[in-house]
Design an enzyme around this catalytic site. Structure first.
Site, mmCIF file in Angstrom:
data_model
loop_
_atom_site.group_PDB
_atom_site.id
_atom_site.type_symbol
_atom_site.label_atom_id
_atom_site.label_comp_id
_atom_site.label_asym_id
_atom_site.label_seq_id
_atom_site.Cartn_x
_atom_site.Cartn_y
_atom_site.Cartn_z
ATOM 1 N N SER A 150 0.856 -1.176 0.000
ATOM 2 C CA SER A 150 0.000 0.000 0.000
ATOM 3 C C SER A 150 0.895 1.229 0.000
ATOM 4 C CB SER A 150 -0.899 -0.030 1.242
ATOM 5 O OG SER A 150 -1.653 1.160 1.323
ATOM 6 N N LYS A 207 -1.084 -0.887 -4.421
ATOM 7 C CA LYS A 207 -2.285 -0.100 -4.099
ATOM 8 C C LYS A 207 -1.863 1.322 -3.797
ATOM 9 C CE LYS A 207 -4.712 0.063 0.342
ATOM 10 N NZ LYS A 207 -5.435 -0.734 1.343
ATOM 11 N N LYS A 237 -2.919 5.174 -2.497
ATOM 12 C CA LYS A 237 -3.878 5.992 -1.767
ATOM 13 C C LYS A 237 -4.254 7.181 -2.641
ATOM 14 C CE LYS A 237 -4.056 3.783 2.181
ATOM 15 N NZ LYS A 237 -5.331 3.263 2.720
ATOM 16 N N ASP A 271 -7.128 3.205 -3.161
ATOM 17 C CA ASP A 271 -7.885 3.212 -1.904
ATOM 18 C C ASP A 271 -8.155 4.660 -1.510
ATOM 19 O OD1 ASP A 271 -9.011 2.810 0.566
ATOM 20 O OD2 ASP A 271 -7.272 1.788 1.467
ATOM 21 N N GLU A 294 -10.964 0.686 -3.822
ATOM 22 C CA GLU A 294 -11.276 0.412 -2.415
ATOM 23 C C GLU A 294 -11.922 1.613 -1.727
ATOM 24 O OE1 GLU A 294 -7.874 -1.198 -0.420
ATOM 25 O OE2 GLU A 294 -8.697 -0.890 1.598
ATOM 26 N N ASP A 331 -13.875 -1.692 2.653
ATOM 27 C CA ASP A 331 -13.009 -1.817 3.825
ATOM 28 C C ASP A 331 -13.791 -1.273 5.028
ATOM 29 O OD1 ASP A 331 -11.127 -1.270 5.859
ATOM 30 O OD2 ASP A 331 -9.600 -0.482 4.539
ATOM 31 N N LYS A 376 -10.084 -6.919 7.786
ATOM 32 C CA LYS A 376 -9.059 -6.596 8.787
ATOM 33 C C LYS A 376 -9.540 -7.192 10.095
ATOM 34 C CE LYS A 376 -7.559 -2.276 6.650
ATOM 35 N NZ LYS A 376 -7.778 -0.809 6.588
ATOM 36 N N GLY A 425 -4.358 -4.181 6.021
ATOM 37 C CA GLY A 425 -3.354 -3.879 7.041
ATOM 38 C C GLY A 425 -3.643 -2.551 7.690
ATOM 39 N N LEU A 485 -0.853 -0.877 9.340
ATOM 40 C CA LEU A 485 0.511 -0.533 9.760
ATOM 41 C C LEU A 485 0.865 -1.250 11.055
ATOM 42 C CD1 LEU A 485 0.110 3.340 9.194
ATOM 43 C CD2 LEU A 485 0.983 1.690 7.527
#
Ligand code: OSB
Ligand code: MG
Length: 387
Positions: free
Chosen positions: A154, A180, A182, A207, A232, A257, A281, A309, A311
């Site tokens: 990501s 992916k 952002k 995302d 996403e 998500d 998640k 994820g 982080l």
């Protein structure tokens, strides 16, 4: 061997011989500095706080990680709210009690509405404890079908298009199986066009972390031309209706998500075609039991899932890897190499990918242990709850 245990609401529950008594619980808040500044539509971060949960029983340690972050950008929960909910409400219902199954543990916590990240910290630690006591890797207890998982990366919002392409090429060269990006309003079509031009064959996704509204549909019409694997969480977490409207005009599947917290959410989203892919998640959805139910619903609908994820440090990362071994996790997850994020982890192993594949640890439970020495100097606060 115990024969009875006092249940949550003072009721007496017959505990099987297999019940595990939680003798003590440690909460440890640690600071962690990312190796890079990570920018999303909800803000940029580099200095993080993370919350670890350690359940003690019969000389074993069950490990969990709360995925909430320092500020309420991704969700309403934060490290601080999770600490408060755990200390004042969850731990008193858990410490000194015995539970035979994760469902029984969750039953004791049924009166705690929401705060799923806080609860998941304890629920996932309990699964680790169960698996350690059974002497089997967690992935087998969860019903996983593979011991290696494909991983993606990501990539945060970069300074400009050139930096975005450079980040894409670097991660592709490291072997990540999906990239992916952002996005946020004003930072979407242009950088993705540049990446697509540089990497015509790569598996690419975006995302938005809920940053758009249906009136921005033209942005997604343009992204729809770039052959993305999925888009996403373009719209608000509670806005399944407008996700249906948006999905209707796109070829690219939407992936949910923030919108999905339970198997019921997943059923409603997939039944109405609000999305066609789910990012699971374990921390967002109250733990492994709920994550597995979401996975099962998606499998029944023929919708792929993948492991998201937050982080995570090594404890949360290990939970994510074990969960990713279930049958329906057919897309690469945000379970990139730990050394991509951190100079130092909190476990005794580096969970690193080779050529875009992570091996799932094979020892009992998570198959990794806390490196207590790594906590020295990084512990912000710590509490030990005893009966
Ligand atoms: O939306 O998937 C997300 C990180 C923090 C909060 C939300 C998200 C993310 C990521 C990074 O995309 C995932 C990771 O590399 O751990
Ligand atoms: Mg996301």
């Amino acid at each position: 061997m115990r024969t009875v245990a006092t249940g949550a609401a003072g009721s007496v529950v017959a505990a099987s011989a297999a019940a595990i008594r939680i003798e003590a619980v440690e909460l440890i808040e640690v600071s962690a500095r990312l190796r890079f500044r990570f920018e999303t539509s909800f803000g940029a971060q580099q200095e993080l706080t993370r919350l670890l949960v350690v359940l003690h029983s019969e000389g074993l340690e069950g490990l969990g990680e709360v995925v909430a972050m320092g500020s309420p950008g991704y969700s309403h929960e934060t490290t601080a709210t999770a600490w408060e909910v755990l200390e004042s409400h969850v731990l008193p219902l858990v410490v000194g009690r015995a539970f035979a199954t994760p469902a029984q543990l969750l039953g004791a916590l049924a009166g705690i509405r929401g705060n799923d990240m806080a609860v998941a910290g304890v629920e996932t630690a309990f699964w680790d404890l169960l698996a350690r006591r059974a002497g089997m890797p967690l992935w087998q207890l969860l019903g996983g079908v593979r011991s290696e998982v494909e991983v993606g990366a990501s990539i945060g919002i970069q300074a400009d298009g050139a930096a975005t392409v450079a980040a894409a090429e670097r991660h592709a060269a490291e072997g990540y199986r999906r990239l992916k990006f952002k996005i946020k309003p004003g930072w979407d079509v242009e950088p993705l066009r540049a990446v697509r031009a540089a990497l015509p064959e790569a598996v690419l996704t975006v995302d938005a972390n809920s940053a758009y509204r249906l009136s921005d549909a033209r942005v997604f019409d343009a992204l729809d031309e770039l052959g993305l694997d999925y888009i996403e969480q373009p719209l608000g977490a509670a806005d399944l209706h407008d996700h249906v409207m948006l999905q209707r005009r796109l070829r690219t599947p939407l992936c949910l998500d923030e919108s999905i917290h339970s198997a019921e959410d997943a059923r409603k989203a997939l039944a109405t075609d609000a999305g066609r892919v789910i990012n699971v998640k374990v921390g967002r959805v109250r733990g492994h039991l709920s994550a597995r139910r979401i996975h099962d619903v998606a499998l029944a609908f023929g919708a792929p899932v993948w492991c998201g994820g937050m982080l995570e440090l090594g404890v949360g990362r290990a939970h994510n890897l074990h969960m990713s071994t279930l049958e329906g996790y057919t897309l690469p997850g945000d379970t990139a190499s730990a050394s991509r994020y951190w100079e130092e982890d909190v476990i005794d192993t580096w969970l690193d990918a080779k050529d875009g594949v992570q091996s799932v640890p094979q020892g009992p439970g998570l198959g990794v242990d806390l490196a207590r020495s790594a906590l020295t100097g990084r512990t912000v606060r710590r509490l030990e709850a005893l009966p």
